[in-house]
Design a protein around this motif. Structure first.
Motif, mmCIF file in Angstrom:
data_model
loop_
_atom_site.group_PDB
_atom_site.id
_atom_site.type_symbol
_atom_site.label_atom_id
_atom_site.label_comp_id
_atom_site.label_asym_id
_atom_site.label_seq_id
_atom_site.Cartn_x
_atom_site.Cartn_y
_atom_site.Cartn_z
ATOM 1 N N ARG A 84 36.220 -0.890 57.048
ATOM 2 C CA ARG A 84 34.809 -0.834 57.423
ATOM 3 C C ARG A 84 34.298 -2.171 57.947
ATOM 4 N NH1 ARG A 84 31.734 2.523 59.824
ATOM 5 N NH2 ARG A 84 29.589 2.117 59.323
ATOM 6 N N GLY A 101 37.403 4.606 65.431
ATOM 7 C CA GLY A 101 36.989 5.998 65.426
ATOM 8 C C GLY A 101 37.238 6.591 66.806
ATOM 9 N N SER A 105 34.920 3.612 69.016
ATOM 10 C CA SER A 105 33.826 3.130 68.171
ATOM 11 C C SER A 105 34.348 2.811 66.770
ATOM 12 C CB SER A 105 32.736 4.194 68.082
ATOM 13 O OG SER A 105 33.255 5.359 67.469
ATOM 14 N N ARG A 106 33.504 2.183 65.982
ATOM 15 C CA ARG A 106 33.872 1.909 64.595
ATOM 16 C C ARG A 106 33.982 3.240 63.849
ATOM 17 N NH1 ARG A 106 30.495 -1.901 60.564
ATOM 18 N NH2 ARG A 106 31.378 -3.506 61.896
ATOM 19 N N SER A 108 33.614 5.966 61.073
ATOM 20 C CA SER A 108 32.536 6.241 60.114
ATOM 21 C C SER A 108 33.095 6.306 58.693
ATOM 22 C CB SER A 108 31.859 7.566 60.464
ATOM 23 O OG SER A 108 32.773 8.635 60.264
ATOM 24 N N TRP A 109 32.203 6.189 57.719
ATOM 25 C CA TRP A 109 32.616 6.311 56.323
ATOM 26 C C TRP A 109 33.314 7.634 56.049
ATOM 27 C CZ3 TRP A 109 33.335 2.644 52.955
ATOM 28 C CH2 TRP A 109 32.602 1.470 53.038
ATOM 29 N N THR A 173 40.595 9.397 63.816
ATOM 30 C CA THR A 173 40.690 7.954 63.996
ATOM 31 C C THR A 173 41.932 7.624 64.821
ATOM 32 O OG1 THR A 173 41.880 7.760 61.891
ATOM 33 C CG2 THR A 173 39.490 7.425 61.840
#
Length: 185
Positions: A84, A101, A105-106, A108-109, A173
């Motif tokens: 994270r 992701g 993108s980053r 997500s949780w 991911t």
């Protein structure tokens, strides 16, 4: 009128199969000190709170299960914090890899949690089954089966149309290659 063109965001390439495999092995080596440190803290806390001997944990099935749960929670926390914060564990930084992701993108949780759980289904049974096999030879076939199951994500990556690991396909991911310039930025 604005003459500035929008920034082109380039999606980094998926990391190669061998690079991800070697990074995975390196990750295992780096997890050993994390697990040992958590184990020492667990044992010390147990002794301070109960006054019992160190062997009391191994003599009680409930305490062994609690110990295992604490270790899994510690590994979960390690990966969640690393993924994270910047998408990289120490092994991933060394091998210049990053967990992203969908679309670069980053992650997500929820995607990170799903990825960890999917990974745990493949990787987690191996260690306890080998411990059981060490003490009782009847568990040996199950230990070997768990070792074969351990390779499932990498076999999946060979067969996957995009080359994604099984847990990455499930979670949405990707493990991507990061250039030296991007990593330091």
């Amino acid at each position: 009128m604005n003459d500035v063109a929008p920034l082109q965001t380039e999606v980094p390439p998926l990391a190669g199969w061998w690079r991800r495999c070697f990074a995975w092995w390196y990750e295992l080596l780096l997890l050993i000190p994390v697990i040992l440190l958590v184990q020492v803290v667990y044992q010390l806390a147990f002794q301070l709170l109960t006054g019992a001997a160190v062997t009391a944990v191994s003599a009680n099935a409930g305490l062994r299960a609690l110990n295992f749960a604490v270790l899994v929670a510690a590994v979960f926390g390690y990966f969640m914090l690393c993924w994270r914060r910047g998408g990289q564990t120490l092994a991933m930084k060394t091998w210049r890899l990053r967990l992203d992701g969908a679309g670069g993108s980053r992650a997500s949780w929820p995607a990170l949690i799903v990825r960890f759980l999917a990974s745990a289904l493949c990787y987690l049974p191996c260690a306890p089954l080998w411990v059981l096999a060490w003490h009782d030879r009847a568990w040996l076939p199950w230990a070997w089966l768990s070792s074969a199951w351990l390779t499932a994500p990498f076999v999946w990556a060979w067969l996957d149309r995009e080359g994604l690991l099984l847990q990455d396909r499930i979670a949405g991911t990707r493990i991507v290659s990061v250039s030296k310039r991007t990593r330091s930025a």
